[in-house]
Design a protein around this motif. Structure first.
Motif, PDB file in Angstrom:
ATOM      1  N   GLU A 189       0.892  -1.165  -0.002  1.00 42.55           N
ATOM      2  CA  GLU A 189      -0.119   0.105  -0.113  1.00 42.55           C
ATOM      3  C   GLU A 189       0.962   1.247  -0.014  1.00 42.55           C
ATOM      4  O   GLU A 189       0.456   2.410  -0.646  1.00 42.55           O
ATOM      5  N   PHE A 190       1.969   1.154   0.693  1.00 40.40           N
ATOM      6  CA  PHE A 190       2.849   2.176   0.752  1.00 40.40           C
ATOM      7  C   PHE A 190       3.698   2.390  -0.677  1.00 40.40           C
ATOM      8  O   PHE A 190       3.744   3.597  -1.300  1.00 40.40           O
ATOM      9  N   THR A 191       3.962   1.458  -1.160  1.00 43.79           N
ATOM     10  CA  THR A 191       4.591   1.374  -2.519  1.00 43.79           C
ATOM     11  C   THR A 191       3.743   1.911  -3.765  1.00 43.79           C
ATOM     12  O   THR A 191       3.971   2.693  -4.543  1.00 43.79           O
ATOM     13  N   TYR A 192       2.320   1.460  -3.448  1.00 46.52           N
ATOM     14  CA  TYR A 192       1.350   2.023  -4.558  1.00 46.52           C
ATOM     15  C   TYR A 192       1.122   3.597  -4.351  1.00 46.52           C
ATOM     16  O   TYR A 192       0.924   4.339  -5.358  1.00 46.52           O
ATOM     17  N   LEU A 193       1.114   4.250  -3.136  1.00 49.62           N
ATOM     18  CA  LEU A 193       0.953   5.485  -3.030  1.00 49.62           C
ATOM     19  C   LEU A 193       1.947   6.349  -3.211  1.00 49.62           C
ATOM     20  O   LEU A 193       1.716   7.380  -3.858  1.00 49.62           O
ATOM     21  N   ARG A 194       3.051   6.021  -2.972  1.00 50.50           N
ATOM     22  CA  ARG A 194       4.411   6.547  -3.461  1.00 50.50           C
ATOM     23  C   ARG A 194       4.224   6.658  -5.005  1.00 50.50           C
ATOM     24  O   ARG A 194       4.694   7.706  -5.673  1.00 50.50           O
ATOM     25  N   ARG A 195       3.847   5.445  -6.027  1.00 56.06           N
ATOM     26  CA  ARG A 195       3.729   5.861  -7.270  1.00 56.06           C
ATOM     27  C   ARG A 195       2.760   6.705  -7.692  1.00 56.06           C
ATOM     28  O   ARG A 195       3.107   7.339  -8.575  1.00 56.06           O
ATOM     29  N   VAL A 196       1.561   6.843  -6.991  1.00 50.04           N
ATOM     30  CA  VAL A 196       0.534   7.693  -6.922  1.00 50.04           C
ATOM     31  C   VAL A 196       1.263   9.194  -7.043  1.00 50.04           C
ATOM     32  O   VAL A 196       0.803  10.012  -7.738  1.00 50.04           O
ATOM     33  N   VAL A 197       1.490   9.277  -5.927  1.00 53.73           N
ATOM     34  CA  VAL A 197       2.286  10.565  -5.341  1.00 53.73           C
ATOM     35  C   VAL A 197       3.139  11.157  -6.504  1.00 53.73           C
ATOM     36  O   VAL A 197       3.229  12.292  -6.828  1.00 53.73           O
ATOM     37  N   GLU A 198       4.087  10.041  -6.846  1.00 54.25           N
ATOM     38  CA  GLU A 198       5.139  10.842  -7.925  1.00 54.25           C
ATOM     39  C   GLU A 198       4.566  11.007  -9.162  1.00 54.25           C
ATOM     40  O   GLU A 198       4.946  12.005  -9.670  1.00 54.25           O
ATOM     41  N   ALA A 199       3.541  10.321  -9.505  1.00 55.35           N
ATOM     42  CA  ALA A 199       2.779  10.650 -10.578  1.00 55.35           C
ATOM     43  C   ALA A 199       2.214  12.085 -10.822  1.00 55.35           C
ATOM     44  O   ALA A 199       2.055  12.687 -11.691  1.00 55.35           O
ATOM     45  N   VAL A 200       1.623  12.251  -9.423  1.00 58.70           N
ATOM     46  CA  VAL A 200       0.886  13.523  -9.348  1.00 58.70           C
ATOM     47  C   VAL A 200       1.613  14.707  -9.520  1.00 58.70           C
ATOM     48  O   VAL A 200       1.625  15.626 -10.092  1.00 58.70           O
ATOM     49  N   GLN A 201       3.018  14.388  -8.742  1.00 61.35           N
ATOM     50  CA  GLN A 201       3.925  15.599  -8.762  1.00 61.35           C
ATOM     51  C   GLN A 201       4.609  16.047 -10.323  1.00 61.35           C
ATOM     52  O   GLN A 201       4.780  17.000 -10.450  1.00 61.35           O
ATOM     53  N   ASP A 202       4.858  14.713 -10.897  1.00 56.49           N
ATOM     54  CA  ASP A 202       5.421  14.864 -12.033  1.00 56.49           C
ATOM     55  C   ASP A 202       4.382  15.673 -13.080  1.00 56.49           C
ATOM     56  O   ASP A 202       4.938  16.649 -14.086  1.00 56.49           O
ATOM     57  N   ALA A 203       3.153  15.308 -13.047  1.00 51.49           N
ATOM     58  CA  ALA A 203       2.018  15.944 -13.446  1.00 51.49           C
ATOM     59  C   ALA A 203       1.942  17.563 -13.478  1.00 51.49           C
ATOM     60  O   ALA A 203       1.840  18.328 -14.297  1.00 51.49           O
ATOM     61  N   LEU A 204       2.082  17.711 -12.221  1.00 48.78           N
ATOM     62  CA  LEU A 204       1.889  19.282 -11.556  1.00 48.78           C
ATOM     63  C   LEU A 204       3.168  20.058 -12.179  1.00 48.78           C
ATOM     64  O   LEU A 204       3.276  21.065 -12.455  1.00 48.78           O
ATOM     65  N   ARG A 205       4.381  19.524 -12.095  1.00 50.10           N
ATOM     66  CA  ARG A 205       5.637  20.106 -12.474  1.00 50.10           C
ATOM     67  C   ARG A 205       5.629  20.232 -13.913  1.00 50.10           C
ATOM     68  O   ARG A 205       5.839  21.256 -14.510  1.00 50.10           O
ATOM     69  N   GLN A 206       5.032  19.383 -14.520  1.00 52.23           N
ATOM     70  CA  GLN A 206       5.014  19.541 -16.209  1.00 52.23           C
ATOM     71  C   GLN A 206       3.988  20.596 -16.578  1.00 52.23           C
ATOM     72  O   GLN A 206       4.220  21.387 -17.394  1.00 52.23           O
ATOM     73  N   GLU A 207       2.936  20.726 -15.780  1.00 53.58           N
ATOM     74  CA  GLU A 207       1.809  21.607 -15.977  1.00 53.58           C
ATOM     75  C   GLU A 207       2.442  23.172 -15.898  1.00 53.58           C
ATOM     76  O   GLU A 207       2.451  23.972 -16.511  1.00 53.58           O
ATOM     77  N   GLN A 208       3.238  23.152 -14.691  1.00 53.82           N
ATOM     78  CA  GLN A 208       3.911  24.630 -14.497  1.00 53.82           C
ATOM     79  C   GLN A 208       4.923  24.919 -15.574  1.00 53.82           C
ATOM     80  O   GLN A 208       5.048  26.100 -15.708  1.00 53.82           O
ATOM     81  N   GLN A 209       5.785  23.967 -15.820  1.00 56.54           N
ATOM     82  CA  GLN A 209       6.631  24.192 -16.990  1.00 56.54           C
ATOM     83  C   GLN A 209       6.061  24.793 -18.260  1.00 56.54           C
ATOM     84  O   GLN A 209       6.577  25.528 -18.861  1.00 56.54           O
ATOM     85  N   GLN A 210       5.091  24.156 -18.522  1.00 60.53           N
ATOM     86  CA  GLN A 210       4.147  24.424 -19.824  1.00 60.53           C
ATOM     87  C   GLN A 210       3.878  25.880 -19.659  1.00 60.53           C
ATOM     88  O   GLN A 210       3.764  26.729 -20.440  1.00 60.53           O
ATOM     89  N   VAL A 211       3.211  26.322 -18.333  1.00 55.09           N
ATOM     90  CA  VAL A 211       2.533  27.606 -18.081  1.00 55.09           C
ATOM     91  C   VAL A 211       3.658  28.751 -18.305  1.00 55.09           C
ATOM     92  O   VAL A 211       3.720  29.550 -18.744  1.00 55.09           O
ATOM     93  N   ALA A 212       4.778  28.156 -17.737  1.00 56.61           N
ATOM     94  CA  ALA A 212       6.131  29.178 -17.760  1.00 56.61           C
ATOM     95  C   ALA A 212       6.791  29.492 -19.065  1.00 56.61           C
ATOM     96  O   ALA A 212       7.379  30.299 -19.293  1.00 56.61           O
ATOM     97  N   ALA A 213       6.547  28.427 -19.905  1.00 51.63           N
ATOM     98  CA  ALA A 213       7.191  28.391 -21.383  1.00 51.63           C
ATOM     99  C   ALA A 213       6.482  29.635 -22.214  1.00 51.63           C
ATOM    100  O   ALA A 213       5.445  29.942 -21.973  1.00 51.63           O
TER     101      ALA A 213
END
Length: 213
Positions: A189-213
């Protein structure tokens, strides 16, 4: 008797900004739905700035049949998306599921550890391993080998006390120390949640980079 008419106070309504994201394509994960809710700022005076205000926000994450949420009341000047994207994943994970650990107790792990103990003590390997008790004869080892099958059904550390006699024969009077350290397995359950959190963070960072570009 007639009841006294009361004038109800007006309801207080606050408006917040909610952003919904749907993240797909993360390895080994179903679609992830994220709700980002910013509640504006609240007064948070400091010694250097009595007028300082900090942002407040909440995140809700859904993936398949699991859901997690966290609220932060002191995000500085950032939105909740900016705050989550910048934090380390262990911090965000712990906020979503307080106290979750990367490992957990397991009856199967306890049984495997007990087998290892019997084999090493039977092979006179006690000098090379930190077992409290000495070697076992073949008959003693055979009897213990049969007895330890019950350990696979143990579901929590507290249940180990129901088998204290057996565990004492294996590990000695202080059996709870080696059991606490070794009768554990990966917490999926920890491993699963870690993958979810990292996916969410990657998506948020990607969005912010697109806005900044």
């Amino acid at each position: 008797m007639p009841t006294e008419n009361k004038v109800d106070a007006p309801l207080q309504v606050e408006r917040s900004t909610v952003t919904k994201l749907v993240i797909t394509g993360a390895p080994r994960l179903d679609a992830i739905t994220v709700f980002l809710e910013d509640f504006g700022r609240r007064d948070c005076p400091t010694e250097s700035d009595q007028n300082y205000q900090t942002a407040q926000g909440k995140i809700t994450i859904n993936c398949w049949d699991k859901s997690w949420n966290a609220y932060w009341g002191g995000m500085g000047p950032r939105t909740v998306a900016e705050f989550v994207a910048k934090c380390d994943w262990p911090y965000v994970l712990n906020c979503l599921d307080r106290g979750i650990s990367s490992t957990r107790f397991s009856g199967d792990a306890l049984h495997a550890f007990a087998k290892k103990c019997i084999v090493q003590r039977c092979r006179q390997q006690t000098g090379r391993h930190d077992w409290e008790l000495g070697e076992l004869s073949k008959s003693e080892a055979r009897e213990l080998w049969q007895d330890i099958e019950v350990l696979t059904s143990v579901e929590s550390p507290n249940e180990c006390w129901h088998h204290s006699k057996l565990l004492t024969e294996l590990f000695g009077d202080e059996w709870h120390y080696p059991v606490d350290d070794k009768a554990i397995e990966e917490n999926h359950e920890f491993t699963y949640l870690r993958r979810v959190v990292e996916a969410v963070q990657d998506a948020l960072r990607q969005e912010q980079q697109q806005v900044a570009a």
